[in-house]
Design a protein around this motif. Structure first.
Motif, PDB file in Angstrom:
ATOM      1  N   TYR A 178       3.633  10.586 -16.555  1.00 54.15           N
ATOM      2  CA  TYR A 178       2.348  10.400 -17.216  1.00 54.15           C
ATOM      3  C   TYR A 178       1.672   9.188 -16.576  1.00 54.15           C
ATOM      4  O   TYR A 178       2.350   8.307 -16.024  1.00 54.15           O
ATOM      5  N   GLY A 179       0.333   9.136 -16.639  1.00 52.24           N
ATOM      6  CA  GLY A 179      -0.346   7.968 -16.082  1.00 52.24           C
ATOM      7  C   GLY A 179      -1.852   8.047 -16.244  1.00 52.24           C
ATOM      8  O   GLY A 179      -2.414   9.042 -16.709  1.00 52.24           O
ATOM      9  N   GLY A 180      -2.485   6.972 -15.849  1.00 50.85           N
ATOM     10  CA  GLY A 180      -3.938   6.870 -15.888  1.00 50.85           C
ATOM     11  C   GLY A 180      -4.339   5.587 -15.187  1.00 50.85           C
ATOM     12  O   GLY A 180      -3.576   5.021 -14.391  1.00 50.85           O
ATOM     13  N   THR A 181      -5.515   5.111 -15.472  1.00 50.49           N
ATOM     14  CA  THR A 181      -5.976   3.851 -14.872  1.00 50.49           C
ATOM     15  C   THR A 181      -6.059   2.796 -15.974  1.00 50.49           C
ATOM     16  O   THR A 181      -5.050   2.409 -16.532  1.00 50.49           O
ATOM     17  N   TYR A 182      -7.252   2.342 -16.289  1.00 50.62           N
ATOM     18  CA  TYR A 182      -7.429   1.344 -17.339  1.00 50.62           C
ATOM     19  C   TYR A 182      -7.345   1.991 -18.715  1.00 50.62           C
ATOM     20  O   TYR A 182      -7.972   3.018 -18.989  1.00 50.62           O
ATOM     21  N   PHE A 183      -6.551   1.401 -19.581  1.00 49.65           N
ATOM     22  CA  PHE A 183      -6.513   1.783 -20.990  1.00 49.65           C
ATOM     23  C   PHE A 183      -6.938   0.574 -21.824  1.00 49.65           C
ATOM     24  O   PHE A 183      -6.323  -0.496 -21.718  1.00 49.65           O
ATOM     25  N   PRO A 184      -7.963   0.704 -22.663  1.00 53.21           N
ATOM     26  CA  PRO A 184      -8.310  -0.403 -23.569  1.00 53.21           C
ATOM     27  C   PRO A 184      -7.215  -0.561 -24.621  1.00 53.21           C
ATOM     28  O   PRO A 184      -6.451   0.363 -24.890  1.00 53.21           O
ATOM     29  N   LYS A 185      -7.138  -1.735 -25.233  1.00 53.99           N
ATOM     30  CA  LYS A 185      -6.108  -1.930 -26.252  1.00 53.99           C
ATOM     31  C   LYS A 185      -6.341  -1.004 -27.442  1.00 53.99           C
ATOM     32  O   LYS A 185      -5.416  -0.397 -27.972  1.00 53.99           O
ATOM     33  N   GLN A 186      -7.589  -0.881 -27.870  1.00 54.28           N
ATOM     34  CA  GLN A 186      -7.956   0.028 -28.943  1.00 54.28           C
ATOM     35  C   GLN A 186      -8.742   1.198 -28.354  1.00 54.28           C
ATOM     36  O   GLN A 186      -9.283   1.109 -27.260  1.00 54.28           O
ATOM     37  N   ASP A 187      -8.825   2.311 -29.104  1.00 52.75           N
ATOM     38  CA  ASP A 187      -9.594   3.460 -28.642  1.00 52.75           C
ATOM     39  C   ASP A 187     -11.031   3.033 -28.345  1.00 52.75           C
ATOM     40  O   ASP A 187     -11.715   2.465 -29.189  1.00 52.75           O
TER      41      ASP A 187
ATOM     42  N   GLN B 275      -7.628  11.625 -11.710  1.00 47.77           N
ATOM     43  CA  GLN B 275      -8.300  10.420 -11.245  1.00 47.77           C
ATOM     44  C   GLN B 275      -7.277   9.358 -10.866  1.00 47.77           C
ATOM     45  O   GLN B 275      -6.126   9.400 -11.291  1.00 47.77           O
ATOM     46  N   GLY B 276      -7.742   8.436 -10.035  1.00 43.82           N
ATOM     47  CA  GLY B 276      -6.926   7.293  -9.657  1.00 43.82           C
ATOM     48  C   GLY B 276      -7.775   6.050  -9.662  1.00 43.82           C
ATOM     49  O   GLY B 276      -8.942   6.065 -10.054  1.00 43.82           O
ATOM     50  N   GLY B 277      -7.217   4.954  -9.212  1.00 45.38           N
ATOM     51  CA  GLY B 277      -7.947   3.685  -9.171  1.00 45.38           C
ATOM     52  C   GLY B 277      -7.069   2.567  -9.692  1.00 45.38           C
ATOM     53  O   GLY B 277      -5.860   2.746  -9.887  1.00 45.38           O
TER      54      GLY B 277
ATOM     55  N   PRO C 279       0.813  -1.226   0.000  1.00 47.50           N
ATOM     56  CA  PRO C 279       0.000   0.000   0.000  1.00 47.50           C
ATOM     57  C   PRO C 279       0.838   1.264   0.000  1.00 47.50           C
ATOM     58  O   PRO C 279       0.367   2.318  -0.422  1.00 47.50           O
ATOM     59  N   ASP C 280       2.087   1.183   0.461  1.00 55.51           N
ATOM     60  CA  ASP C 280       2.962   2.360   0.445  1.00 55.51           C
ATOM     61  C   ASP C 280       3.297   2.762  -0.989  1.00 55.51           C
ATOM     62  O   ASP C 280       3.264   3.947  -1.341  1.00 55.51           O
ATOM     63  N   VAL C 281       3.616   1.789  -1.827  1.00 51.98           N
ATOM     64  CA  VAL C 281       3.884   2.075  -3.238  1.00 51.98           C
ATOM     65  C   VAL C 281       2.612   2.580  -3.915  1.00 51.98           C
ATOM     66  O   VAL C 281       2.631   3.547  -4.693  1.00 51.98           O
ATOM     67  N   ASP C 282       1.501   1.941  -3.622  1.00 49.36           N
ATOM     68  CA  ASP C 282       0.238   2.314  -4.249  1.00 49.36           C
ATOM     69  C   ASP C 282      -0.134   3.757  -3.940  1.00 49.36           C
ATOM     70  O   ASP C 282      -0.446   4.537  -4.855  1.00 49.36           O
ATOM     71  N   VAL C 283      -0.098   4.157  -2.680  1.00 51.90           N
ATOM     72  CA  VAL C 283      -0.558   5.504  -2.333  1.00 51.90           C
ATOM     73  C   VAL C 283       0.365   6.557  -2.927  1.00 51.90           C
ATOM     74  O   VAL C 283      -0.084   7.634  -3.347  1.00 51.90           O
ATOM     75  N   ARG C 284       1.655   6.264  -2.994  1.00 54.76           N
ATOM     76  CA  ARG C 284       2.594   7.232  -3.565  1.00 54.76           C
ATOM     77  C   ARG C 284       2.242   7.523  -5.022  1.00 54.76           C
ATOM     78  O   ARG C 284       2.159   8.692  -5.442  1.00 54.76           O
ATOM     79  N   TYR C 285       1.996   6.483  -5.797  1.00 53.36           N
ATOM     80  CA  TYR C 285       1.752   6.686  -7.219  1.00 53.36           C
ATOM     81  C   TYR C 285       0.296   7.020  -7.527  1.00 53.36           C
ATOM     82  O   TYR C 285       0.002   7.660  -8.540  1.00 53.36           O
ATOM     83  N   GLN C 286      -0.633   6.621  -6.666  1.00 51.67           N
ATOM     84  CA  GLN C 286      -2.006   7.100  -6.823  1.00 51.67           C
ATOM     85  C   GLN C 286      -2.045   8.617  -6.711  1.00 51.67           C
ATOM     86  O   GLN C 286      -2.707   9.304  -7.508  1.00 51.67           O
TER      87      GLN C 286
END
Length: 510
Positions: free
Chosen positions: A118-127, A101-103, A85-92
């Protein structure tokens, strides 16, 4: 061939061991390689219970084309957020500052120094879903880093520095009556008057907020507090968020009415909501709250309990690739299973031929059982039918089990179970609470007394425990000292002393 995750203890990491991505676990070796080769890091943070993590694994990380691009241009690292959870909260925090947004899954792109650019949450393979396709994202990120490497690293370092400044500047607040009143005002403003709960869809239970409301209602007896508590507790208990057949709660509702859940079942939700419904029963005397307490305990001890005495972390949202597949019913199957009693089920739960849920990936449809009339009393026909449906459901393929035993979540459970045992006069529950505490004192504590975060039967314990683990343990031990035997207080003091020594300074707990 297996990648570096083959020997991981986490089910989430092991599930990715045969992906074509050359994953590293969280380790210095990965960062050293990124520095030597001057490559950005692709960081994936998720969990075994996370539906969209599985979707992204299948769509992108199992795909040879995507994997080949990742392996050539990035150093990929995969992290189990429950273990770290330490790694998670840092990068969230960092990704939320960049994207709003996070998740999970959390998809973060880091410099070799570990700073997010740069970052995000879920990215689909195609748009799709209004999101860019993952391969296009990877190509753009790799190209941007290649062209503007120095600027990218400079900006990422500035973001990391600013986040540290903000976190350091936020010191502890004095616990005053004004602070509590402000919290209650915030709860009142967020309250959904029509359906209960707070905010719109997706809707989470927020047991801590409900506990605060119940506590103040118990001694103030102000009507609005009762409305907030009862409407929310009733809404959750009559909807699909609550497993009407098997007991226990799913993680959150995808709609504002508590009807259709996201289907993972988390131990920390069971532990906290067990305590909340128990306190609601003690305050209001409503029998339905007691039934929720009893069925939630039956679910956890029957489904998540490890023979060693620990409680496993979670059940998955998916069954054989179908979201919620274990929990869905179609009209024809209910008629087949229940026979002459089927009509009682159809009326009680509002079952229709069309159903109220469609899995967006497989197209599978079905009914999530939710009470049509929460005031209707169960009939003998309904109880007979429910028993048959439970047998049929038990014979289905079950959702995956995340068999990690996490210290803090187990301590939350032990505390609520001990409270329920005392309130309802159940010595068997008290024995189960003592067994659970004995487990984590035996398996999740080093010889020098330092507590550990995570345990599995095949791998033992690993990762030092965090402040949240120590706090939950102290709370559980104090509760046992109050309700069971004062000898538990010696252990509680030892854990509380360690919490202060390891995690506190003049600015508060870290």
């Amino acid at each position: 061939m297996a990648n570096r995750l083959a020997q991981a203890r986490s089910p989430y990491l092991r599930a990715a061991a045969h992906q074509p991505v050359a994953w590293y676990p969280w380790c210095e070796e990965a960062f050293e390689r990124a520095r030597q080769e001057d490559k950005p890091i692709l960081l994936d943070i998720g969990a075994a219970w996370c539906h969209w993590c599985h979707v992204m694994d299948h769509e992108s990380y199992d795909d040879p084309e995507v994997a080949a691009f990742i392996n050539e241009h990035f150093v990929p690292i995969k992290v189990d957020r429950d273990e770290r959870p330490d790694v998670d909260v840092r990068y969230q925090n960092a990704v939320a500052a960049l994207s709003g947004q996070g998740g999970w899954p959390l998809t973060a792109f880091l410099t070799p120094e570990g700073h997010v650019f740069y970052g995000g949450t879920y990215f689909p393979k195609q748009d799709r879903y209004g999101r860019p396709g993952f391969l296009r994202v990877l190509q753009s990120v790799a190209e941007a880093y290649r062209r503007e490497r120095d600027r990218t690293r400079e900006v990422a370092a500035q973001l990391a520095q600013e986040l540290r400044r903000v976190q350091t500047a936020t010191g502890p607040a004095d616990l005053t009556e004004t602070l509590v009143e402000e919290a209650l005002d915030g709860i009142a403003q967020a309250f959904d008057v029509r359906h209960g709960g707070f905010g719109g869809a997706p809707k989470f239970p927020h047991p801590s907020a409900l506990d605060l409301v119940l506590y103040h209602f118990a001694y103030r007896r102000e009507g609005w507090l009762e409305v907030v508590a009862r409407r929310t507790l009733d809404g959750m208990a009559q909807g699909g968020l609550y497993d009407q057949l098997g007991g226990g709660f799913h993680r959150y509702s995808t709609d504002a009415r508590w009807r259709v859940p996201h289907f993972e079942k988390m131990l920390y939700d069971q532990a906290q909501l067990l305590g909340t419904y128990l306190r609601a029963w003690l305050v209001t005397g409503r029998a339905r709250y007691r039934r929720v307490v009893e069925s939630t305990i039956a679910y956890v001890l029957g489904d998540l309990r490890h023979p060693s005495g620990g409680i496993c972390s979670a059940r998955d949202a998916d069954t054989a690739g179908v979201e919620g597949g274990t929990y869905l019913w179609d009209l024809a199957e209910i008629i087949e299973v229940c026979g002459d009693d089927a009509e009682a089920v159809i009326r009680h739960y509002g079952v229709t031929e069309r159903g109220n849920f469609t899995d967006p990936h497989s197209g599978t449809t079905g009914n999530v059982l939710a009470l049509r009339d929460p005031e209707a009393e169960p009939t003998p026909a309904l109880e007979r039918a429910r028993a048959r449906l439970r047998v049929r459901r038990a014979g289905r393929v079950q959702p995956g089990l995340d068999d990690k035993v996490l210290l803090g979540w187990n301590a939350l459970w032990a505390r609520s179970l001990a409270e329920a045992a005392a309130a309802l006069g159940r010595p068997d529950w008290a024995a189960a609470a003592r067994e659970n505490v004995a487990f984590w004192r035996r398996e999740l504590r080093r010889p020098d007394g330092r507590l550990l975060r995570s345990w599995q039967a095949t791998a033992g314990a690993r990762h030092l425990a965090y402040a949240e683990d120590y706090a939950a343990c102290a709370d559980a031990l104090i509760t046992l000292a109050e309700l069971d035997d004062t000898a538990w207080l010696d252990d509680a003091v030892e854990v509380a002393d360690a919490l202060v020594e390891l995690f506190a300074d003049e600015s508060g707990f870290r």
